[in-house]
Design a protein around this motif. Structure first.
Motif, PDB file in Angstrom:
ATOM      1  N   LEU A  93      56.131  27.201  48.515  1.00  7.98           N
ATOM      2  CA  LEU A  93      55.598  28.402  49.156  1.00  7.98           C
ATOM      3  C   LEU A  93      55.940  29.655  48.369  1.00  7.98           C
ATOM      4  O   LEU A  93      55.107  30.564  48.198  1.00  7.98           O
ATOM      5  CB  LEU A  93      56.148  28.516  50.586  1.00  7.98           C
ATOM      6  N   ILE A  94      57.178  29.718  47.870  1.00  7.13           N
ATOM      7  CA  ILE A  94      57.579  30.886  47.064  1.00  7.13           C
ATOM      8  C   ILE A  94      56.739  30.981  45.805  1.00  7.13           C
ATOM      9  O   ILE A  94      56.286  32.060  45.397  1.00  7.13           O
ATOM     10  CB  ILE A  94      59.083  30.800  46.736  1.00  7.13           C
ATOM     11  N   ARG A  95      56.507  29.801  45.166  1.00  2.00           N
ATOM     12  CA  ARG A  95      55.702  29.801  43.938  1.00  2.00           C
ATOM     13  C   ARG A  95      54.267  30.242  44.213  1.00  2.00           C
ATOM     14  O   ARG A  95      53.686  31.036  43.462  1.00  2.00           O
ATOM     15  CB  ARG A  95      55.701  28.402  43.323  1.00  2.00           C
ATOM     16  N   LEU A  96      53.703  29.734  45.318  1.00  6.97           N
ATOM     17  CA  LEU A  96      52.330  30.118  45.664  1.00  6.97           C
ATOM     18  C   LEU A  96      52.236  31.601  45.992  1.00  6.97           C
ATOM     19  O   LEU A  96      51.262  32.267  45.614  1.00  6.97           O
ATOM     20  CB  LEU A  96      51.851  29.290  46.858  1.00  6.97           C
ATOM     21  N   ARG A  97      53.239  32.122  46.698  1.00  2.00           N
ATOM     22  CA  ARG A  97      53.222  33.560  46.993  1.00  2.00           C
ATOM     23  C   ARG A  97      53.328  34.390  45.725  1.00  2.00           C
ATOM     24  O   ARG A  97      52.665  35.426  45.573  1.00  2.00           O
ATOM     25  CB  ARG A  97      54.373  33.895  47.945  1.00  2.00           C
ATOM     26  N   THR A  98      54.157  33.932  44.789  1.00  2.00           N
ATOM     27  CA  THR A  98      54.289  34.647  43.512  1.00  2.00           C
ATOM     28  C   THR A  98      52.965  34.644  42.746  1.00  2.00           C
ATOM     29  O   THR A  98      52.521  35.676  42.216  1.00  2.00           O
ATOM     30  CB  THR A  98      55.391  34.005  42.657  1.00  2.00           C
ATOM     31  N   GLU A  99      52.316  33.467  42.700  1.00  2.00           N
ATOM     32  CA  GLU A  99      51.029  33.397  42.022  1.00  2.00           C
ATOM     33  C   GLU A  99      49.982  34.251  42.725  1.00  2.00           C
ATOM     34  O   GLU A  99      49.151  34.900  42.064  1.00  2.00           O
ATOM     35  CB  GLU A  99      50.558  31.937  41.961  1.00  2.00           C
ATOM     36  N   LEU A 100      50.007  34.274  44.050  1.00  2.00           N
ATOM     37  CA  LEU A 100      49.063  35.106  44.801  1.00  2.00           C
ATOM     38  C   LEU A 100      49.265  36.583  44.495  1.00  2.00           C
ATOM     39  O   LEU A 100      48.298  37.330  44.297  1.00  2.00           O
ATOM     40  CB  LEU A 100      49.215  34.831  46.290  1.00  2.00           C
ATOM     41  N   ASP A 101      50.532  37.011  44.444  1.00  2.00           N
ATOM     42  CA  ASP A 101      50.816  38.415  44.105  1.00  2.00           C
ATOM     43  C   ASP A 101      50.336  38.729  42.695  1.00  2.00           C
ATOM     44  O   ASP A 101      49.770  39.812  42.432  1.00  2.00           O
ATOM     45  CB  ASP A 101      52.315  38.687  44.233  1.00  2.00           C
ATOM     46  N   ALA A 102      50.558  37.776  41.745  1.00  2.00           N
ATOM     47  CA  ALA A 102      50.105  37.994  40.370  1.00  2.00           C
ATOM     48  C   ALA A 102      48.584  38.090  40.310  1.00  2.00           C
ATOM     49  O   ALA A 102      48.026  38.942  39.599  1.00  2.00           O
ATOM     50  CB  ALA A 102      50.616  36.870  39.467  1.00  2.00           C
ATOM     51  N   LEU A 103      47.907  37.220  41.080  1.00  9.70           N
ATOM     52  CA  LEU A 103      46.447  37.270  41.114  1.00  9.70           C
ATOM     53  C   LEU A 103      45.946  38.577  41.718  1.00  9.70           C
ATOM     54  O   LEU A 103      44.948  39.149  41.261  1.00  9.70           O
ATOM     55  CB  LEU A 103      45.904  36.083  41.908  1.00  9.70           C
ATOM     56  N   ARG A 104      46.625  39.058  42.745  1.00  9.74           N
ATOM     57  CA  ARG A 104      46.227  40.336  43.340  1.00  9.74           C
ATOM     58  C   ARG A 104      46.375  41.475  42.332  1.00  9.74           C
ATOM     59  O   ARG A 104      45.501  42.346  42.223  1.00  9.74           O
ATOM     60  CB  ARG A 104      47.075  40.612  44.572  1.00  9.74           C
ATOM     61  N   LEU A 105      47.480  41.463  41.572  1.00 11.74           N
ATOM     62  CA  LEU A 105      47.669  42.496  40.551  1.00 11.74           C
ATOM     63  C   LEU A 105      46.591  42.395  39.472  1.00 11.74           C
ATOM     64  O   LEU A 105      46.067  43.417  38.997  1.00 11.74           O
ATOM     65  CB  LEU A 105      49.065  42.358  39.925  1.00 11.74           C
ATOM     66  N   GLU A 106      46.257  41.151  39.088  1.00 15.37           N
ATOM     67  CA  GLU A 106      45.229  40.964  38.061  1.00 15.37           C
ATOM     68  C   GLU A 106      43.866  41.440  38.556  1.00 15.37           C
ATOM     69  O   GLU A 106      43.110  42.088  37.816  1.00 15.37           O
ATOM     70  CB  GLU A 106      45.160  39.492  37.677  1.00 15.37           C
ATOM     71  N   VAL A 107      43.550  41.133  39.819  1.00 13.70           N
ATOM     72  CA  VAL A 107      42.283  41.601  40.391  1.00 13.70           C
ATOM     73  C   VAL A 107      42.236  43.120  40.446  1.00 13.70           C
ATOM     74  O   VAL A 107      41.210  43.751  40.135  1.00 13.70           O
ATOM     75  CB  VAL A 107      42.088  40.992  41.799  1.00 13.70           C
ATOM     76  N   ALA A 108      43.358  43.747  40.826  1.00 13.31           N
ATOM     77  CA  ALA A 108      43.410  45.209  40.859  1.00 13.31           C
ATOM     78  C   ALA A 108      43.213  45.782  39.460  1.00 13.31           C
ATOM     79  O   ALA A 108      42.504  46.784  39.268  1.00 13.31           O
ATOM     80  CB  ALA A 108      44.739  45.666  41.444  1.00 13.31           C
ATOM     81  N   SER A 109      43.827  45.137  38.435  1.00  9.75           N
ATOM     82  CA  SER A 109      43.660  45.606  37.064  1.00  9.75           C
ATOM     83  C   SER A 109      42.214  45.457  36.596  1.00  9.75           C
ATOM     84  O   SER A 109      41.658  46.349  35.957  1.00  9.75           O
ATOM     85  CB  SER A 109      44.601  44.822  36.146  1.00  9.75           C
ATOM     86  N   VAL A 110      41.596  44.299  36.944  1.00 10.83           N
ATOM     87  CA  VAL A 110      40.196  44.089  36.561  1.00 10.83           C
ATOM     88  C   VAL A 110      39.288  45.111  37.237  1.00 10.83           C
ATOM     89  O   VAL A 110      38.355  45.648  36.617  1.00 10.83           O
ATOM     90  CB  VAL A 110      39.777  42.646  36.923  1.00 10.83           C
ATOM     91  N   LYS A 111      39.541  45.407  38.507  1.00  4.94           N
ATOM     92  CA  LYS A 111      38.734  46.423  39.201  1.00  4.94           C
ATOM     93  C   LYS A 111      38.887  47.786  38.545  1.00  4.94           C
ATOM     94  O   LYS A 111      37.914  48.530  38.389  1.00  4.94           O
ATOM     95  CB  LYS A 111      39.159  46.499  40.675  1.00  4.94           C
ATOM     96  N   GLU A 112      40.119  48.118  38.152  1.00  8.48           N
ATOM     97  CA  GLU A 112      40.339  49.407  37.493  1.00  8.48           C
ATOM     98  C   GLU A 112      39.597  49.473  36.158  1.00  8.48           C
ATOM     99  O   GLU A 112      38.964  50.493  35.839  1.00  8.48           O
ATOM    100  CB  GLU A 112      41.846  49.606  37.279  1.00  8.48           C
ATOM    101  N   GLU A 113      39.671  48.378  35.371  1.00  8.46           N
ATOM    102  CA  GLU A 113      38.944  48.348  34.102  1.00  8.46           C
ATOM    103  C   GLU A 113      37.438  48.409  34.324  1.00  8.46           C
ATOM    104  O   GLU A 113      36.715  49.063  33.568  1.00  8.46           O
ATOM    105  CB  GLU A 113      39.305  47.073  33.337  1.00  8.46           C
TER     106      GLU A 113
END
Length: 242
Positions: free
Chosen positions: A64-84
């Motif tokens: 669960l911790i690993r999945l939450r970490t990956e989810l947070d990383a994906l959210r940051l990546e999506v936010a970065s892609v939206k900004e770009e």
């Protein structure tokens, strides 16, 4: 026989009887529910205890911790892609605006260039016109100083004639201008004059006459001739080849 049976039931030799106390059905259900709940609690405790012993719960938490970490990383990546994407869209809009402005500027420059070319051509024509007004040495009283003709699209002839009287205090000239066109039509010689006949010509220093003549189909103009007449006397004549 009946007496014996009755005597056996009423005497000491009668069978023994057991007296039991009975609980009401609602209390029995409550007791059974308590027993079942207690058993379920013991079973759940045994299951959780077994998971702790086997380490399954720890692995589950780590997953669960690993999945939450990956989810947070994906959210940051999506936010970065939206900004770009927003930056790219802004740059594209700016580029489109600049391109539109550049096209408008180019069209404006092309229009100005065409206008300058037209003005330059007009100035050259005016310069040539005024150069032709300069009196020539030994010239006569009337002379044709400029005969021009151009064929447009094989259907029209645009012509211009400049006649001058290079004399100081020259008297007014009152005559006419005759034009003739010659060439080939359907492979045969062809000659014609202005449809409206000779042009009236009246001036003192100079006179400029111009016009457009429609050509018949399959006609090629090779020569244009101009005559300046005063009465029946030819004062000046000039021909050009096209």
């Amino acid at each position: 026989m009946r007496f014996r049976l009755l005597h056996r039931r009423l005497t000491i030799s009668a069978p023994r009887m057991a007296v039991r106390s009975t609980l009401p059905w609602p209390l029995r259900w409550v007791v059974w529910a308590v027993v079942l709940g207690f058993c379920a609690a013991i079973g759940l405790w045994a299951f959780e205890f077994g998971k702790d012993i086997a380490g399954l719960d720890k692995d589950h938490r780590e997953e669960l911790i690993r999945l939450r970490t990956e989810l947070d990383a994906l959210r940051l990546e999506v936010a970065s892609v939206k900004e770009e994407r927003d930056k790219a869209r802004s740059i594209a809009n700016t580029s489109s605006t600049l391109l539109t402005a550049e096209r408008a500027s180019q069209e404006r420059l092309v229009a100005q260039n065409k206008q300058l070319e037209t003005d330059n051509r007009t100035l050259r024509d005016d310069l040539g016109f005024f150069e032709k007004l300069i009196p020539s040495v030994g010239g006569g009283s009337i002379s044709i100083r400029g005969l021009q003709a151009e064929v447009h699209d094989g259907r029209q002839v645009k012509w211009q004639v400049l006649v001058i009287q290079p004399l100081r205090n020259a008297p007014e000239f009152n005559g006419r201008l005759e034009l003739s066109f010659s060439g080939m039509q359907n492979g045969k010689p062809w000659t014609t004059a202005l449809p409206g006949g000779p042009q009236a010509l009246k001036f003192r220093q100079y006179g400029r006459v111009e016009g457009v003549m429609d050509l018949p189909p399959q006609t090629v103009v090779n020569n244009v001739s101009a005559k300046v007449l005063e009465g029946s006397v030819t004062k000046a004549a000039q021909s050009i080849k096209l």
